[in-house]
Motif scaffolding. Structure first.
Motif, PDB file in Angstrom:
ATOM      1  N   ASP A 181      24.674  59.022  28.628  1.00 22.29           N
ATOM      2  CA  ASP A 181      23.686  57.948  28.686  1.00 22.29           C
ATOM      3  C   ASP A 181      22.452  58.287  27.854  1.00 22.29           C
ATOM      4  N   SER A 182      21.465  57.386  27.863  1.00 21.76           N
ATOM      5  CA  SER A 182      20.275  57.550  27.023  1.00 21.76           C
ATOM      6  C   SER A 182      19.414  58.737  27.452  1.00 21.76           C
ATOM      7  N   GLU A 183      19.617  59.223  28.669  1.00 25.06           N
ATOM      8  CA  GLU A 183      18.859  60.385  29.144  1.00 25.06           C
ATOM      9  C   GLU A 183      19.579  61.695  28.836  1.00 25.06           C
ATOM     10  N   GLY A 184      20.734  61.597  28.181  1.00 23.40           N
ATOM     11  CA  GLY A 184      21.498  62.795  27.837  1.00 23.40           C
ATOM     12  C   GLY A 184      22.439  63.270  28.921  1.00 23.40           C
ATOM     13  N   VAL A 185      22.583  62.490  29.988  1.00 23.23           N
ATOM     14  CA  VAL A 185      23.480  62.860  31.083  1.00 23.23           C
ATOM     15  C   VAL A 185      24.894  62.407  30.754  1.00 23.23           C
ATOM     16  N   THR A 186      25.859  63.312  30.879  1.00 26.09           N
ATOM     17  CA  THR A 186      27.251  62.998  30.595  1.00 26.09           C
ATOM     18  C   THR A 186      27.961  62.555  31.870  1.00 26.09           C
ATOM     19  N   HIS A 187      28.675  61.449  31.780  1.00 28.24           N
ATOM     20  CA  HIS A 187      29.402  60.897  32.920  1.00 28.24           C
ATOM     21  C   HIS A 187      30.901  61.048  32.678  1.00 28.24           C
ATOM     22  N   ASP A 188      31.610  61.529  33.701  1.00 26.12           N
ATOM     23  CA  ASP A 188      33.039  61.782  33.576  1.00 26.12           C
ATOM     24  C   ASP A 188      33.814  60.509  33.295  1.00 26.12           C
ATOM     25  N   ALA A 189      34.945  60.676  32.663  1.00 26.64           N
ATOM     26  CA  ALA A 189      35.846  59.552  32.429  1.00 26.64           C
ATOM     27  C   ALA A 189      36.442  59.090  33.749  1.00 26.64           C
ATOM     28  N   ALA A 190      36.869  57.850  33.781  1.00 22.73           N
ATOM     29  CA  ALA A 190      37.509  57.287  34.974  1.00 22.73           C
ATOM     30  C   ALA A 190      38.815  56.623  34.547  1.00 22.73           C
ATOM     31  N   SER A 191      39.886  56.880  35.284  1.00 25.73           N
ATOM     32  CA  SER A 191      41.190  56.329  34.904  1.00 25.73           C
ATOM     33  C   SER A 191      41.231  54.821  35.078  1.00 25.73           C
ATOM     34  N   LEU A 192      40.557  54.304  36.115  1.00 24.90           N
ATOM     35  CA  LEU A 192      40.464  52.865  36.325  1.00 24.90           C
ATOM     36  C   LEU A 192      39.088  52.550  36.901  1.00 24.90           C
ATOM     37  N   ALA A 193      38.329  51.772  36.163  1.00 26.27           N
ATOM     38  CA  ALA A 193      36.995  51.367  36.621  1.00 26.27           C
ATOM     39  C   ALA A 193      36.766  49.933  36.164  1.00 26.27           C
TER      40      ALA A 193
END
Length: 369
Positions: A143-155
């Motif tokens: 995101d814009s704050e540099g935080v990485t978010h894990d992938a999701a198989s179904l979202a």
């Protein structure tokens, strides 16, 4: 039932009706409100009022998609066509709180999502609506704050924006389609309302009564000139008419866009420089774009290339989906049919009608015309 689609054109995109030359007209239509407004800025500059560029440039919010996503993107094919991701965000913060309802938690989702493919020659376009409730693989996003978010198989598709912002939404679309987005345009609740009001409203005819407390909309069957707030209610309603589905809402959105494009004419019909400036000021102040469109000059040049596209040159479909057997409020991508859509756009060809045949659809077709 089959999803909304249009018959396969008998001629290649951009060539018009076989054997007939398309008339040149000073009243050609624009593709989108924001594009149309930006084209007006170009006219202003040509009349010696170029100094307004400085003020209007300061209005534009932008996101550097290229920097955020780096090289992990589909190939950038330079074939004269363009692909634009257009999002309508439903932030509940600030001035959007009253319009959107719900909690002011500072979050936002992509309430409306469309891929606009402009064919080579910029005389035709295909618009593919992506249902917000579609369950899709969401890639890892930062995101814009540099935080990485894990992938999701179904979202849910609209969770991409709320998770990682514009860059994550673009990355999810590119991962899903295999198509690189050349541009990104976002309008929020209050911005959409202001744009419609600046245009003097949009005239539509409804064939049924529409009453939805959640979207603040109450219309009797008949012809109406919608205010900004009413137009916002129309493109957001899902409980006031039809089967209450997101697919039905998409049908209303597509019908409204057609009505809007039919009404909006070449910027030359506005004879008042003040009216023109006010519209451009509103447009540039209420949209977020990718960094390549972050100046009035670039935005106006881009918009000027689209203004020959009217509603009769737009093919509008919904991404092929089916209802999730485990949750009737969610839909799943019809992968083989969706691949037909993406392949057609990659090859700069019309979307075949077979791609949307016998896929899930709403029950609001024909309610707005």
């Amino acid at each position: 039932m089959s999803a909304d689609s249009t018959p396969e054109p008998e001629s290649a995109p951009g060539t018009g009706t076989p054997g007939r030359r398309e008339p040149r007209s000073g009243r050609r239509k624009a593709l989108l409100v924001t594009a149309w407004s930006a084209a007006g800025v170009l006219v202003l500059g040509g009349t010696g009022l170029g100094y307004v560029y400085v003020n209007l440039n300061d209005n534009i919010n932008s996101v550097d998609i290229d920097q955020a996503l780096g090289t992990d993107r589909p190939l950038d094919v330079d074939d004269g066509s363009q692909d634009i991701l257009v999002l309508g965000s439903d932030s509940r913060s600030g001035s959007n709180k009253k319009l959107g309802g719900g909690a002011d938690d500072g979050s936002a989702r992509s309430d409306t999502a469309m891929i606009v493919h402009v064919y080579e020659g910029h005389r035709r376009a295909s618009v593919v609506s992506i249902p917000r409730d579609t369950l899709v693989p969401r890639p890892e996003c930062t995101d814009s704050e540099g935080v990485t978010h894990d992938a999701a198989s179904l979202a849910m598709f609209n969770s991409a924006y709320s998770t990682g912002g514009a860059a994550c939404a673009v990355k999810t679309v590119e991962s899903m389609t295999g198509i690189r987005m050349d541009h990104y345009v976002e309008v929020d609740f209050s911005g959409f309302r202001k744009l419609i009001d600046e245009l003097g409203g949009v005239e539509v005819t409804t064939t049924k009564d529409i009453n939805d407390r959640e979207s603040h909309l109450d219309l009797e069957a008949g012809t109406h000139r919608l205010t900004g707030e009413q137009a916002l209610g129309l493109v957001r309603t899902r409980h006031g008419v039809g089967d209450g589905s997101d697919l039905g809402r998409i049908q209303l959105q597509q019908a409204f866009i057609r009505a809007l494009v039919e009404q909006v004419r070449d910027i030359g019909v506005l004879t008042s420089p003040k009216k023109l400036y006010d519209l451009a000021d509103t447009a540039t102040g209420t949209v977020t774009t990718d960094s390549d469109l972050a100046s009035v000059k670039d935005l106006a040049s881009f918009a000027n290339g689209l203004k020959g596209i009217g509603s009769s040159q737009m093919d509008m479909v919904t991404m092929p989906v089916r209802y999730d057997p485990n949750d009737g409020n969610r839909v799943l991508v019809e992968k083989k049919k969706a691949e037909q859509v993406w392949t057609a756009l990659k090859d700069d060809r019309p979307i075949p009608r077979s791609a949307t045949k016998d896929t899930a659809t709403g029950d609001a077709k024909g309610v707005v015309r």
